[in-house]
Design a protein around this motif. Structure first.
Motif, PDB file in Angstrom:
ATOM      1  N   UNK A 199     122.806  22.658 -23.663  1.00 28.69           N
ATOM      2  CA  UNK A 199     122.842  21.705 -24.764  1.00 28.69           C
ATOM      3  C   UNK A 199     122.055  20.232 -24.504  1.00 28.69           C
ATOM      4  N   UNK A 200     121.822  19.878 -22.995  1.00 30.83           N
ATOM      5  CA  UNK A 200     121.380  18.618 -22.848  1.00 30.83           C
ATOM      6  C   UNK A 200     119.854  18.635 -22.225  1.00 30.83           C
ATOM      7  N   UNK A 201     119.166  19.890 -21.963  1.00 31.99           N
ATOM      8  CA  UNK A 201     117.787  19.885 -21.625  1.00 31.99           C
ATOM      9  C   UNK A 201     116.867  20.200 -22.604  1.00 31.99           C
ATOM     10  N   UNK A 202     117.302  20.778 -23.819  1.00 30.55           N
ATOM     11  CA  UNK A 202     116.260  21.275 -24.964  1.00 30.55           C
ATOM     12  C   UNK A 202     116.125  22.516 -24.687  1.00 30.55           C
ATOM     13  N   UNK A 203     116.483  23.410 -23.699  1.00 34.51           N
ATOM     14  CA  UNK A 203     116.313  24.727 -23.651  1.00 34.51           C
ATOM     15  C   UNK A 203     117.287  25.521 -24.621  1.00 34.51           C
ATOM     16  N   UNK A 204     116.959  26.772 -25.059  1.00 33.43           N
ATOM     17  CA  UNK A 204     117.861  27.637 -25.697  1.00 33.43           C
ATOM     18  C   UNK A 204     117.794  28.998 -25.194  1.00 33.43           C
ATOM     19  N   UNK A 205     118.553  29.701 -25.810  1.00 31.46           N
ATOM     20  CA  UNK A 205     118.532  31.319 -25.263  1.00 31.46           C
ATOM     21  C   UNK A 205     117.286  31.806 -25.564  1.00 31.46           C
ATOM     22  N   UNK A 206     116.660  31.459 -26.564  1.00 29.02           N
ATOM     23  CA  UNK A 206     115.313  31.994 -26.905  1.00 29.02           C
ATOM     24  C   UNK A 206     114.137  31.619 -26.094  1.00 29.02           C
ATOM     25  N   UNK A 207     114.431  30.325 -25.221  1.00 28.68           N
ATOM     26  CA  UNK A 207     113.465  30.148 -24.382  1.00 28.68           C
ATOM     27  C   UNK A 207     112.904  30.903 -23.466  1.00 28.68           C
ATOM     28  N   UNK A 208     111.528  30.924 -23.140  1.00 28.71           N
ATOM     29  CA  UNK A 208     111.075  31.847 -22.189  1.00 28.71           C
ATOM     30  C   UNK A 208     110.326  30.801 -20.903  1.00 28.71           C
ATOM     31  N   UNK A 209     111.000  30.220 -20.056  1.00 29.41           N
ATOM     32  CA  UNK A 209     110.566  29.495 -18.729  1.00 29.41           C
ATOM     33  C   UNK A 209     109.884  30.361 -18.222  1.00 29.41           C
ATOM     34  N   UNK A 210     108.716  30.010 -17.703  1.00 33.81           N
ATOM     35  CA  UNK A 210     107.600  30.558 -16.883  1.00 33.81           C
ATOM     36  C   UNK A 210     108.176  31.241 -15.625  1.00 33.81           C
TER      37      UNK A 210
END
Length: 342
Positions: A199-210
């Protein structure tokens, strides 16, 4: 016309869910399971316990917590039951108990037969991996109390251990070695903090962190590793003094539960590298090390405490079974706590 269906409870959907799950549940069957034609109870032939000199029954109950919200958001429901089994049976095996059978309970806003069958199918698969039977369960439809796509699940398990083989703190001695057994990731604890980071980082479940090589949602749904069969195999191969299941509260706090008052576990943080998901949570969420330590398993899902001269055979036994394991630390004189060297 007023009816149960008009109130939101679909009996026919529940019946269809039962039919869909039957074949999956059958895969978890053990020879001791006895059929109850009525279906009101699960039966288990306890004459099998006659092989024990003084059998002690062990029981545990747990849930999956807010990890279910990740499954719901992704519409993927076939692995969350594996998590449930892991949380239950790996508590049982800490005292040396062999898991025998489980029951589950699912509460949902609306019975969608295929979804319920997927959930229970995951529970059955987890039971198969743990060597225990899924002998029964309950699905309850709670319209109005839960949304139509919401559900929660819990389960209870029963195991058995011979009294003279009961493991625990009283067996632990100065000079013993602590082995770490790798986790498969976050397992099923700390998801309220995970969701806060999302909620606070801008990540979501579709994000793909390297760092991950796959989506965050896929990583967070990775099923909890089930250790029971490997732990039981270890007790047959070497002398084991204690296990510790690393769940909510983190590594040090859970390991301390398996220590007597006169010793400490000194752990070498450099002996392993936590999976990248923990780096993602800490880095993107700004979560300090002490908070990570007391919330997550950080890559260690189970610990085994063995005599120092049994460590090499113990590691070989675990690795031959496909379980990554290493020397995590040692037991020294102390006050019953676990701590890191660095």
């Amino acid at each position: 016309m007023t009816s149960y269906a008009a109130a939101g409870v679909d009996i026919e959907a529940g019946d269809r869910a039962v039919e869909l799950m039957k074949s999956r549940v059958a895969r978890s069957r053990r020879p001791e399971v006895v059929d109850d034609a009525s279906g009101f109870a699960g039966l288990f032939d306890v004459s099998a316990l006659l092989r024990f000199k003084r059998p002690l029954l062990a029981t545990s109950t747990d849930g999956v917590g807010t990890k279910v919200m990740i499954a719901q958001a992704l519409g993927k429901h076939d692995t969350i039951g594996v998590d449930l089994v892991g949380m239950v049976v790996d508590d049982l095996v800490v005292c040396g108990a062999e898991p025998l059978f489980m029951t589950d309970y699912i509460a949902c806003g609306k019975v969608v037969p295929e979804r319920i069958a997927d959930i229970v199918g995951g529970v059955a698969e987890g039971c198969r991996l743990a060597g225990c039977a899924l002998v029964g369960g309950e699905t309850a439809e709670h319209p109005g109390a839960m949304g139509p796509d919401e559900y929660d699940l819990a389960g209870a398990g029963t195991g058995v251990v011979d009294a003279d083989r009961l493991l625990g703190p009283d067996r632990v001695r100065v000079g013993d070695v602590v082995l770490g057994l790798a986790s498969s990731g976050v397992h099923s604890n700390g998801y309220s903090l995970v969701r806060h980071v999302l909620r606070t980082s801008g990540l979501d479940l579709a994000s793909s962190p390297p760092e991950l090589g796959r989506t965050l949602g896929e990583e967070l749904l990775e099923p909890t590793r089930i250790y029971s069969l490997n732990c039981l195999a270890l007790t047959r191969a070497v002398e084991v003094h204690a296990f510790a299941h690393i769940t909510g509260g983190g590594l040090a706090a859970n390991l301390a539960r398996s220590l007597p008052a006169g010793v400490d576990a000194v752990l070498d943080r450099s002996s392993w590298t936590p999976q990248p998901i923990f780096e993602v949570i800490a880095g993107y969420g700004g979560v300090p090390r002490e908070e990570m330590d007391r919330t997550f398993n950080l890559g260690v899902g189970m610990c085994a405490i063995v005599p120092a001269d049994a460590a090499d055979l113990a590691l070989t036994t675990l690795r031959d079974a496909g379980q990554d394991a290493w020397v995590l630390g040692e037991i020294v004189q102390g006050t019953g706590s676990a701590r890191f060297t660095a």
